[in-house]
Design a protein around this motif. Structure first.
Motif, PDB file in Angstrom:
ATOM      1  N   THR A 192      31.778 -32.878  -5.256  1.00 41.54           N
ATOM      2  CA  THR A 192      32.413 -32.798  -3.941  1.00 41.54           C
ATOM      3  C   THR A 192      33.914 -32.997  -4.070  1.00 41.54           C
ATOM      4  O   THR A 192      34.673 -32.464  -3.274  1.00 41.54           O
ATOM      5  CB  THR A 192      31.840 -33.846  -2.962  1.00 41.54           C
ATOM      6  OG1 THR A 192      31.947 -35.144  -3.555  1.00 41.54           O
ATOM      7  CG2 THR A 192      30.400 -33.550  -2.620  1.00 41.54           C
ATOM      8  N   HIS A 193      34.337 -33.780  -5.065  1.00 46.55           N
ATOM      9  CA  HIS A 193      35.758 -34.024  -5.300  1.00 46.55           C
ATOM     10  C   HIS A 193      36.028 -33.993  -6.797  1.00 46.55           C
ATOM     11  O   HIS A 193      35.221 -34.470  -7.581  1.00 46.55           O
ATOM     12  CB  HIS A 193      36.182 -35.386  -4.740  1.00 46.55           C
ATOM     13  CG  HIS A 193      35.945 -35.508  -3.273  1.00 46.55           C
ATOM     14  ND1 HIS A 193      36.652 -34.796  -2.349  1.00 46.55           N
ATOM     15  CD2 HIS A 193      35.051 -36.241  -2.583  1.00 46.55           C
ATOM     16  CE1 HIS A 193      36.207 -35.088  -1.137  1.00 46.55           C
ATOM     17  NE2 HIS A 193      35.223 -35.958  -1.256  1.00 46.55           N
ATOM     18  N   GLU A 213      30.685 -38.884  -0.159  1.00 44.10           N
ATOM     19  CA  GLU A 213      32.075 -39.263  -0.407  1.00 44.10           C
ATOM     20  C   GLU A 213      32.270 -40.750  -0.152  1.00 44.10           C
ATOM     21  O   GLU A 213      31.816 -41.280   0.851  1.00 44.10           O
ATOM     22  CB  GLU A 213      33.011 -38.479   0.504  1.00 44.10           C
ATOM     23  CG  GLU A 213      34.457 -38.881   0.394  1.00 44.10           C
ATOM     24  CD  GLU A 213      35.360 -38.159   1.385  1.00 44.10           C
ATOM     25  OE1 GLU A 213      36.562 -38.114   1.116  1.00 44.10           O
ATOM     26  OE2 GLU A 213      34.875 -37.666   2.413  1.00 44.10           O
ATOM     27  N   ASP A 217      35.060 -43.116   0.958  1.00 43.35           N
ATOM     28  CA  ASP A 217      36.302 -42.926   1.708  1.00 43.35           C
ATOM     29  C   ASP A 217      37.517 -43.054   0.796  1.00 43.35           C
ATOM     30  O   ASP A 217      37.626 -44.009   0.023  1.00 43.35           O
ATOM     31  CB  ASP A 217      36.369 -43.953   2.837  1.00 43.35           C
ATOM     32  CG  ASP A 217      37.570 -43.758   3.718  1.00 43.35           C
ATOM     33  OD1 ASP A 217      38.659 -44.233   3.332  1.00 43.35           O
ATOM     34  OD2 ASP A 217      37.426 -43.135   4.796  1.00 43.35           O
ATOM     35  N   LYS A 218      38.431 -42.093   0.884  1.00 41.09           N
ATOM     36  CA  LYS A 218      39.599 -42.069  -0.008  1.00 41.09           C
ATOM     37  C   LYS A 218      40.470 -43.308   0.143  1.00 41.09           C
ATOM     38  O   LYS A 218      41.091 -43.754  -0.819  1.00 41.09           O
ATOM     39  CB  LYS A 218      40.427 -40.806   0.194  1.00 41.09           C
ATOM     40  CG  LYS A 218      41.132 -40.681   1.521  1.00 41.09           C
ATOM     41  CD  LYS A 218      41.883 -39.358   1.608  1.00 41.09           C
ATOM     42  CE  LYS A 218      42.606 -39.217   2.907  1.00 41.09           C
ATOM     43  NZ  LYS A 218      43.702 -40.152   3.082  1.00 41.09           N
ATOM     44  N   HIS A 272      41.544 -42.773  -3.735  1.00 40.23           N
ATOM     45  CA  HIS A 272      41.446 -41.436  -4.312  1.00 40.23           C
ATOM     46  C   HIS A 272      42.415 -40.479  -3.627  1.00 40.23           C
ATOM     47  O   HIS A 272      42.597 -40.531  -2.424  1.00 40.23           O
ATOM     48  CB  HIS A 272      40.000 -40.929  -4.155  1.00 40.23           C
ATOM     49  CG  HIS A 272      39.810 -39.518  -4.576  1.00 40.23           C
ATOM     50  ND1 HIS A 272      39.594 -38.503  -3.688  1.00 40.23           N
ATOM     51  CD2 HIS A 272      39.801 -38.943  -5.796  1.00 40.23           C
ATOM     52  CE1 HIS A 272      39.456 -37.365  -4.337  1.00 40.23           C
ATOM     53  NE2 HIS A 272      39.577 -37.616  -5.621  1.00 40.23           N
ATOM     54  N   TYR A 321      42.969 -36.461  -2.995  1.00 39.71           N
ATOM     55  CA  TYR A 321      42.287 -35.166  -3.102  1.00 39.71           C
ATOM     56  C   TYR A 321      43.036 -34.191  -4.005  1.00 39.71           C
ATOM     57  O   TYR A 321      42.441 -33.286  -4.564  1.00 39.71           O
ATOM     58  CB  TYR A 321      42.104 -34.535  -1.721  1.00 39.71           C
ATOM     59  CG  TYR A 321      41.144 -35.279  -0.840  1.00 39.71           C
ATOM     60  CD1 TYR A 321      39.826 -35.490  -1.231  1.00 39.71           C
ATOM     61  CD2 TYR A 321      41.546 -35.784   0.392  1.00 39.71           C
ATOM     62  CE1 TYR A 321      38.933 -36.175  -0.425  1.00 39.71           C
ATOM     63  CE2 TYR A 321      40.663 -36.472   1.211  1.00 39.71           C
ATOM     64  CZ  TYR A 321      39.366 -36.658   0.789  1.00 39.71           C
ATOM     65  OH  TYR A 321      38.490 -37.336   1.595  1.00 39.71           O
ATOM     66  N   SER A 367      37.583 -38.123  -9.344  1.00 42.62           N
ATOM     67  CA  SER A 367      36.700 -37.986  -8.187  1.00 42.62           C
ATOM     68  C   SER A 367      36.772 -39.271  -7.381  1.00 42.62           C
ATOM     69  O   SER A 367      37.340 -40.276  -7.825  1.00 42.62           O
ATOM     70  CB  SER A 367      35.257 -37.741  -8.650  1.00 42.62           C
ATOM     71  OG  SER A 367      34.760 -38.881  -9.331  1.00 42.62           O
ATOM     72  N   ASP A 368      36.183 -39.247  -6.203  1.00 40.92           N
ATOM     73  CA  ASP A 368      36.132 -40.457  -5.382  1.00 40.92           C
ATOM     74  C   ASP A 368      35.402 -41.577  -6.111  1.00 40.92           C
ATOM     75  O   ASP A 368      35.816 -42.743  -6.067  1.00 40.92           O
ATOM     76  CB  ASP A 368      35.487 -40.164  -4.026  1.00 40.92           C
ATOM     77  CG  ASP A 368      34.098 -39.539  -4.140  1.00 40.92           C
ATOM     78  OD1 ASP A 368      33.846 -38.774  -5.097  1.00 40.92           O
ATOM     79  OD2 ASP A 368      33.263 -39.800  -3.271  1.00 40.92           O
ATOM     80  N   THR A 369      34.357 -41.234  -6.845  1.00 43.96           N
ATOM     81  CA  THR A 369      33.576 -42.234  -7.570  1.00 43.96           C
ATOM     82  C   THR A 369      34.380 -42.847  -8.716  1.00 43.96           C
ATOM     83  O   THR A 369      34.421 -44.066  -8.873  1.00 43.96           O
ATOM     84  CB  THR A 369      32.276 -41.610  -8.116  1.00 43.96           C
ATOM     85  OG1 THR A 369      31.569 -40.991  -7.037  1.00 43.96           O
ATOM     86  CG2 THR A 369      31.398 -42.655  -8.767  1.00 43.96           C
ATOM     87  N   ASN A 390      26.058 -43.814   1.266  1.00 45.08           N
ATOM     88  CA  ASN A 390      26.318 -43.812  -0.171  1.00 45.08           C
ATOM     89  C   ASN A 390      25.516 -44.922  -0.827  1.00 45.08           C
ATOM     90  O   ASN A 390      25.428 -46.022  -0.297  1.00 45.08           O
ATOM     91  CB  ASN A 390      27.808 -44.047  -0.448  1.00 45.08           C
ATOM     92  CG  ASN A 390      28.649 -42.879  -0.025  1.00 45.08           C
ATOM     93  OD1 ASN A 390      28.539 -41.800  -0.581  1.00 45.08           O
ATOM     94  ND2 ASN A 390      29.493 -43.078   0.979  1.00 45.08           N
TER      95      ASN A 390
END
Length: 166
Positions: free
Chosen positions: A75-76, A101, A103-104, A109, A111, A117-119, A152
């Protein structure tokens, strides 16, 4: 959404489940277990379902704890080996993420950074700051669950082969 499968010595993941997961989530694969109190981690974007099954069955022969498989649906970030799960929190703990996701603003994170990635950002910016063994503290795990959101799920595997979830 990514797929996480967990098995122990008494529970074998059926081959057809592994095959289906790898076909549905084809942006990368990761597997981890403990072998004599040391984490084994393998990650790749170029592995076919039959090879995943062979690898899993080989690992079952030497694993001294739970085995966790992760099938990524990006996803990211780029589709690359380095963004496949799991991610090391420290030398004795890895984390897998199942969700859409983090949250950034929580993960830290960007984009625009395709190498993250977000993780991966969440592990590097948040989890690596916790003391070793934090996954055994129910209050900390509740705080982590609340911060990443209820859609999540995080799965942690330690070097003793024990899985913990948030």
């Amino acid at each position: 959404m990514c797929i996480i499968m967990v098995a122990n010595k008494n529970k074998k993941i059926p081959n057809e489940h592994i095959k289906l997961a790898s076909e549905l989530n084809c942006d990368g694969f990761g597997i981890s277990t403990s072998v004599n109190n040391k984490l084994f981690v393998y990650k790749s974007i170029s592995i076919n379902p039959d090879d995943i099954i062979k690898l899993y069955n080989s690992i079952r022969q030497v694993a001294t704890g739970d085995i966790v498989l992760h099938f990524r649906l990006a996803t990211h970030g780029d589709i690359s080996d380095k963004l496949c799960h799991p991610f090391y929190v420290n030398k004795d703990l890895v984390m897998f993420h199942n969700g859409v996701e983090i949250d950034k603003d929580i993960a830290g994170h960007s984009y625009s950074n395709k190498n993250e990635s977000d993780t991966k950002a969440f592990v590097n910016n948040i989890l690596k700051n916790f003391k070793k063994g934090f996954q055994k503290n129910k209050n900390i795990m509740n705080m982590i669950s609340n911060s990443v959101g209820h859609s999540n799920r995080l799965c942690f595997l330690d070097s003793n082969g024990v899985t913990t979830y948030s």
